[in-house]
Design an enzyme around this catalytic site. Sequence first.
Site, PDB file in Angstrom:
ATOM      1  N   PRO A 234      27.760  -2.330  43.836  1.00  0.00           N
ATOM      2  CG  PRO A 234      28.919  -0.865  45.237  1.00  0.00           C
ATOM      3  CD  PRO A 234      29.098  -2.121  44.435  1.00  0.00           C
ATOM      4  CE  LYS A 235      26.372   0.024  35.553  1.00  0.00           C
ATOM      5  NZ  LYS A 235      26.286  -1.015  34.507  1.00  0.00           N
TER       6      LYS A 235
END
Length: 309
Positions: A234-235
């Site tokens: 996600p990051k």
Amino acid sequence: MNIPVREFDLELTQESGQTSQPPWKRVDGAFRELLIIGGVPCPVEVRVEDEVLRVNPYSDVPRKPLKKKIEYIFDLKFEIEDLYTFLEDKGLSDTIQSSRGLRLFLAKDPFECIISSIASANCSIKRWTRAVDDIKRGWGDCHVFRGERFYTFPSPATLAGVEEESLEDLQRREDKLPDDFRFTDLRSCGVGYRAPYIRETSRILSEELDISKIHRMDYQDAREVLLELPGVGPKVADCILLYGFRKTEAFPVDVWVRRIMNHMYPDRNFSAREIAEFAAREYGEMAGYVQLYLFNHARRSGLLEKLRG
């Protein structure tokens, strides 16, 4: 070429750790990098003087596409005063004073941003920027202008075929090497466990996925596509979307951003997912800039050091 600019801190933008690319080479207060303009390699030198961005190209290229490229890379069309008003409305005016003039440092090459963002996972800014520079020297095309070497970022097909590890290069990594030395494997560039992710992602982008399609997708669809790539969580996906494709809804959340947000909202005890949902709801299309300003303020104010404990 002179481009009028207001509220633009070139040095801060270059050195703020955005994963679009390593900082450009700094020489006497200016920054130099190789751009590709209409298929033609063109090193440029940029500096800010008296609210003017002075752009000095090293080769003869059309001015209009060069200007457009520079304006995109430094997000000069963005009305940054609107951001300041937004931050004040959200009670984040302290971030303006420590970050005034900070703009997005957008990818000159989206593929470079994808690999840079993968290389940055759980890694210091200094280490991943050096790794990306080593990758460019190892497998990019070298162009010499005025006695100075500049390197393109390698293509997905080229990087997909690079070896992961070579004992000889791992040893030579510790040596003092000449400027034109080229490594022959990925791990010696300092990417560590990310080497197989970089190779496989490069293969996918070479054989299966057209990077240009991501530009045309909305944020959520593009995020889902990127999350299928090896080494992209996600990051990293949000870093790619923000710095590689200027999807400003993205709000990259790592351990430091989570600590910053929980410091700001001590009654929340946010998880990473809750922070992303909060940012989407509260910040909308300003989310990427808010994250950039929050992190830079925490870094420059000493808050990051306090949060280390």
